[in-house]
Design an enzyme around this catalytic site. Structure first.
Site, PDB file in Angstrom:
ATOM      1  N   ASN A  46       0.829  -1.216   0.000  1.00 16.86           N
ATOM      2  CA  ASN A  46       0.000   0.000   0.000  1.00 16.86           C
ATOM      3  C   ASN A  46       0.861   1.262   0.000  1.00 16.86           C
ATOM      4  OD1 ASN A  46      -2.373  -1.528   0.101  1.00 16.86           O
ATOM      5  ND2 ASN A  46      -2.267  -1.678   2.326  1.00 16.86           N
ATOM      6  N   HIS A 139     -14.574  -1.821   5.499  1.00 19.35           N
ATOM      7  CA  HIS A 139     -13.485  -2.624   6.056  1.00 19.35           C
ATOM      8  C   HIS A 139     -13.929  -3.427   7.286  1.00 19.35           C
ATOM      9  CE1 HIS A 139      -9.542  -3.106   8.229  1.00 19.35           C
ATOM     10  NE2 HIS A 139      -9.207  -3.457   7.001  1.00 19.35           N
TER      11      HIS A 139
HETATM   12  C1  LIG Z   1     -10.380   0.987   4.700  1.00 22.12           C
HETATM   13  C2  LIG Z   1      -9.468   0.591   5.802  1.00 22.12           C
HETATM   14  N1  LIG Z   1      -9.682   1.085   7.027  1.00 22.12           N
HETATM   15  C3  LIG Z   1      -8.889   0.771   8.056  1.00 22.12           C
HETATM   16  C4  LIG Z   1      -7.836  -0.093   7.901  1.00 22.12           C
HETATM   17  C5  LIG Z   1      -6.983  -0.444   9.076  1.00 22.12           C
HETATM   18  O1  LIG Z   1      -5.880   0.385   9.121  1.00 22.12           O
HETATM   19  P1  LIG Z   1      -4.546  -0.086   9.860  1.00 22.12           P
HETATM   20  O2  LIG Z   1      -3.830  -0.989   8.902  1.00 22.12           O
HETATM   21  O3  LIG Z   1      -3.831   1.163  10.164  1.00 22.12           O
HETATM   22  O4  LIG Z   1      -4.975  -0.827  11.085  1.00 22.12           O
HETATM   23  C6  LIG Z   1      -7.549  -0.623   6.643  1.00 22.12           C
HETATM   24  C7  LIG Z   1      -6.383  -1.513   6.470  1.00 22.12           C
HETATM   25  O5  LIG Z   1      -6.349  -2.456   5.778  1.00 22.12           O
HETATM   26  C8  LIG Z   1      -8.388  -0.290   5.569  1.00 22.12           C
HETATM   27  O6  LIG Z   1      -8.190  -0.798   4.353  1.00 22.12           O
END
Ligand SMILES: Cc1ncc(COP(=O)(O)O)c(C=O)c1O
Length: 400
Positions: A46, A139
């Protein structure tokens, strides 16, 4: 005991092509990945702008300002206070998204934690008569916390069809006519700026209008939009001409284009004060590390200054889409760095991903429960760090 159950569940996963395994990468950059001494082209990270690879720790800590930063935050921010560097990061984020003076910012250790921290604080035992409306493709962090809040009787959760404004409007209108729901004082609509598995985006102007017309709050998780879209990369709201004041809760994560780790919630001062008092993720967790905060600050400044990264990324996405036209696979309508190729069958998706690896290309197969059953896909991610030759190599191998 648990052993037999665990064994059975793992075997079931393996038989359905859903088993996940961990591996060690010797080196990871936005363009390359080395595993077991073999180098692959990396189309799975990413690091959309190539920032994580460019701004190494050595570079970051070489600045005098950061030489005395403690490696950890040492406790919850409510116990030992937050470091000046946290405040600097909060202010930088507020300025970046053009937040009015009425707004404030709260930092979390991860995007997952920010999402669960917000939703579980808004929907709790003291605030039960509430409706949570989410895009079906949101998510896991958002869906899970919503499901849990509903199971605890703290809210009713309804999901609208993905990016479907009519479906959202119908749910909210029905809720207004349904006696139990119309008594609900508090309604929250949640969507993402760029969807993590599909790469597409909601049409935010009408979505925010529908939300407002139905007296609901609007929350945007811009994990994959921040850095990539909008003026100087400030995210999906700016890209779609929405003022920050029209978004009641904005979640930004640092782990994608920002190339660090952690997350922030931006909302009115009152909302931030409420979260400071009631978000268990904020209260009961060690604060984001000062070094990660410094990394996020440095990387955001790079993002703001380096327009060329966004331009190169846009060019790469267009190049990939144009040249994949001739392949046997159809792309989705995504214009973001996330370019999924939908395969359907889980085992076939894994086979394709493995075949690509044999030919030196790393692109992950995403399967249930990350996506719906029979919606398995190769999740290809494009970065500004990729060269045309690397994209050609990807296109050639995927089309073979
Ligand atoms: C849309 C979305 N929100 C939240 C997250 C979570 O973020 P983090 O990786 O910082 O826990 C992700 C991670 O994959 C995501 O794709």
């Amino acid at each position: 005991m648990f052993e037999a159950t665990l064994n059975q569940r793992l075997q079931q996963q393996a038989c359905s092509g859903l088993l996940r395994t961990r591996l060690i990468a010797d080196e990871i950059s936005a363009a390359y990945l080395t595993v077991d001494n073999k180098q692959y082209l990396n189309f799975a990270s990413n690091d959309y702008l190539g920032i994580a690879s460019d701004n190494t720790v050595e570079k970051l800590l070489s600045s005098d300002k950061h030489k005395h930063l403690s490696s950890g935050a040492m406790a919850s921010p409510l116990v030992v206070g937050r470091h000046k560097i946290h405040q600097e990061l909060e202010q930088l984020l507020l300025d970046w998204v053009d937040a009015p003076k009425s707004h404030d910012c709260l930092l979390f250790g991860s995007g997952y934690s920010a999402n669960t921290g917000v939703i579980s604080a808004l929907f709790n035992q003291k605030n039960k008569d509430a409706l949570l409306v989410q895009d079906k493709f949101n998510h896991a962090s958002l869906m899970d916390v919503g499901r849990n809040s509903q199971a605890l009787g703290h809210c009713r959760q309804l999901r609208f069809m993905h990016n479907d404004l009519a479906s959202l409007a119908s749910i909210l209108t029905k809720a207004a006519h349904d006696k139990s729901a119309s008594e609900m004082q508090n309604k929250l609509v949640v969507t993402e700026g760029v969807f993590s598995m599909d790469g597409d985006q909601p049409d935010l102007p009408p979505l925010t209008q529908i939300t407002k017309a139905n007296n609901a709050w609007f929350m945007l998780d811009d994990a994959h939009g921040i850095g990539v879209h909008g003026n100087r990369g400030c995210g999906s709201l700016s890209a779609q001409g929405i003022a920050l004041s029209d978004c009641d809760i904005l979640v930004i994560t640092f782990g994608k284009a920002i190339g660090a780790q952690g997350a922030a919630v931006i909302a009115t001062k009152q909302t931030i004060e409420y979260l400071t008092n009631f978000s268990r993720d904020y209260i009961y967790s060690t604060h984001l590390s000062p070094t990660q905060s410094a990394a996020a600050i440095a990387n955001i400044k790079t993002i703001q200054a380096d327009n060329w990264r966004r331009e190169k990324l846009a060019e790469n996405i267009e190049y990939f889409k144009n040249h994949m036209n001739h392949s046997k696979f159809t792309l989705t309508n995504s214009n973001s760095p996330i370019q999924p190729i939908i395969i359907g069958d889980e085992t076939k998706a894994v086979q394709l991903s493995e075949q690509l690896k044999v030919n030196g290309v790393w692109a992950s197969a995403m399967r249930y429960p990350t996506v719906a059953k029979q919606q398995a896909r190769l999740r290809i991610t494009i970065s500004a760090a990729h060269s045309k030759q690397q994209l050609d190599q990807l296109i050639k191998q995927v089309s073979a």
